[in-house]
Enzyme design. Structure first.
Site, PDB file in Angstrom:
ATOM      1  N   TYR A 179      61.391 -30.840 -11.481  1.00 48.32           N
ATOM      2  CA  TYR A 179      60.485 -29.824 -12.050  1.00 48.32           C
ATOM      3  C   TYR A 179      60.470 -28.577 -11.155  1.00 48.32           C
ATOM      4  CZ  TYR A 179      55.843 -27.823 -13.261  1.00 48.32           C
ATOM      5  OH  TYR A 179      54.793 -27.004 -13.612  1.00 48.32           O
ATOM      6  N   ASP A 224      55.894 -26.009 -31.130  1.00 54.47           N
ATOM      7  CA  ASP A 224      55.958 -27.185 -30.255  1.00 54.47           C
ATOM      8  C   ASP A 224      56.933 -28.182 -30.884  1.00 54.47           C
ATOM      9  OD1 ASP A 224      55.322 -29.273 -28.352  1.00 54.47           O
ATOM     10  OD2 ASP A 224      53.465 -28.192 -27.973  1.00 54.47           O
ATOM     11  N   GLY A 249      55.537 -24.738 -26.495  1.00 54.77           N
ATOM     12  CA  GLY A 249      54.641 -25.727 -25.891  1.00 54.77           C
ATOM     13  C   GLY A 249      53.196 -25.444 -26.257  1.00 54.77           C
TER      14      GLY A 249
HETATM   15  C1  AKB Z   1      51.987 -30.517 -11.941  1.00 57.57           C
HETATM   16  O1  AKB Z   1      51.202 -31.165 -11.221  1.00 57.57           O
HETATM   17  O2  AKB Z   1      53.136 -30.878 -12.198  1.00 57.57           O
HETATM   18  C2  AKB Z   1      51.505 -29.179 -12.490  1.00 57.57           C
HETATM   19  C3  AKB Z   1      51.879 -28.057 -11.583  1.00 57.57           C
HETATM   20  C4  AKB Z   1      51.176 -27.851 -10.301  1.00 57.57           C
HETATM   21  O3  AKB Z   1      52.754 -27.322 -11.904  1.00 57.57           O
HETATM   22  N1  AKB Z   1      50.093 -29.223 -12.681  1.00 57.57           N
END
Ligand code: AKB
Length: 310
Positions: A140, A33, A9
């Site tokens: 995430y 990347d 990345g």
């Molecule tokens: C996001 O907002 O996804 C990132 C983080 C806080 O990991 N900046």
């Protein structure tokens, strides 16, 4: 330790500021990347690498005799909610590949960041401790808990020196962010200077932990280089300063009094509402001397001065 570093990345927000500092400290960087960098000669050595491609990762780690992998490639929180399958592939498969390749090639150390996104609505919101219930609600965030736990598993089972920092939102004048939930804290500066008004996608009282990029880069380098024996943990909370959009707006207005703001919360509000308001990073302070230098005032001045000089 030889100083051959493979970084995934490499065109991302954090890598692009970490790489020059690593180079200044004598590391040789193999930047990777999924796409070519914008400028052809940005890096001395650049290789295309999709972190889902394990064989290619193995080939590069062996070709360059890598001793440290910095695994930054990740689909961020907001983008992940728009394309959870992509986040599952890149974030989970990528981390698994990095750890397995590092173990098999006897790479000495792996660093991969986690995030405040690793926490969820059941986590205490104020002064969130290092070791606490996480249960994130975004793909995430789930991938970050996976990274933390799988990295710690590889440390325990294979003695791979895995290190991880839970970053807050990182603020820099050097790139326009995209795909994150903390992006408003940078966008507000760019829009203040370009248009004099900003449409903020979270409510004015949404308090989130943040940090300047210069603190982030310095802290990450210090953490990378600290003697492993000093670490009581493999994953550490780190933070700078917590603030709301309204507080940032008021601080920017001391420099740019005509700035206007509108609050139009979208789906990112729901993500932000599950994250901590402030972070307890005492373990990082105690174990390896982490210290932030910037507060809201100094970040604001630095951002405005830097953007004006561009
Ligand atoms: C996001 O907002 O996804 C990132 C983080 C806080 O990991 N900046």
């Amino acid at each position: 330790m030889n100083k051959q570093v493979l970084i995934t990345g490499s065109s991302g927000q954090i890598s692009s500021e970490l790489i020059p500092e690593l180079t200044a400290r004598g590391y040789s960087i193999i930047a990777t990347d999924v796409k070519l960098p914008k400028t052809e000669f940005e890096y001395e050595v650049f290789e295309i690498l999709d972190v889902r491609q394990k064989k290619e990762m193995e080939r590069l780690v062996s070709k360059y005799d890598i001793s440290l992998i910095i695994h930054n490639a990740s689909i961020l929180s907001a983008k992940g909610e728009q394309d959870p399958s992509l986040a599952l592939d890149v974030n989970f498969e990528g981390t698994r590949n990095v750890l397995e390749v590092a173990r098999d090639a006897e790479v000495e150390k792996v660093f991969s960041p986690s995030s405040i996104a690793a926490f969820g609505p059941e986590t205490p919101k104020e002064n969130t401790p290092n070791d606490v219930i996480t249960r994130p609600k975004t793909i995430y965030g789930i991938s970050k808990v996976f990274t933390e736990l799988l990295g710690e598993y590889f440390w325990g089972k294979y003695q791979l020196d895995f290190r991880c920092l839970r970053y807050p939102g990182i603020i820099t004048p050097n790139s326009i962010p995209s795909g994150g939930t903390t992006d408003w804290a940078i966008e507000m500066f760019f829009e203040a200077l370009n248009n004099g008004n900003y449409r903020c996608f979270v409510n004015k009282d949404t308090q989130l932990p943040m940090m300047s990029m210069r603190d982030c880069v310095r802290g990450t380098l210090e953490f990378l280089e600290v003697d492993s024996k000093k670490l009581t943990h493999r994953t550490y909370n780190v933070t700078g300063i917590s603030f709301t959009p309204a507080e940032l707006y008021n601080e920017i207005k001391t420099h740019l009094p005509s700035l206007k703001i509108e609050y139009l919360p979208d789906y990112r509000q729901q993500i932000a509402d599950t994250w901590p308001k402030s972070i307890d990073d005492n373990f990082a302070r105690r174990d390896w001397g982490w210290q932030n230098s910037d507060d809201l005032k100094s970040i604001t001045k630095w951002m405005i001065d830097s953007l004006k000089s561009k």
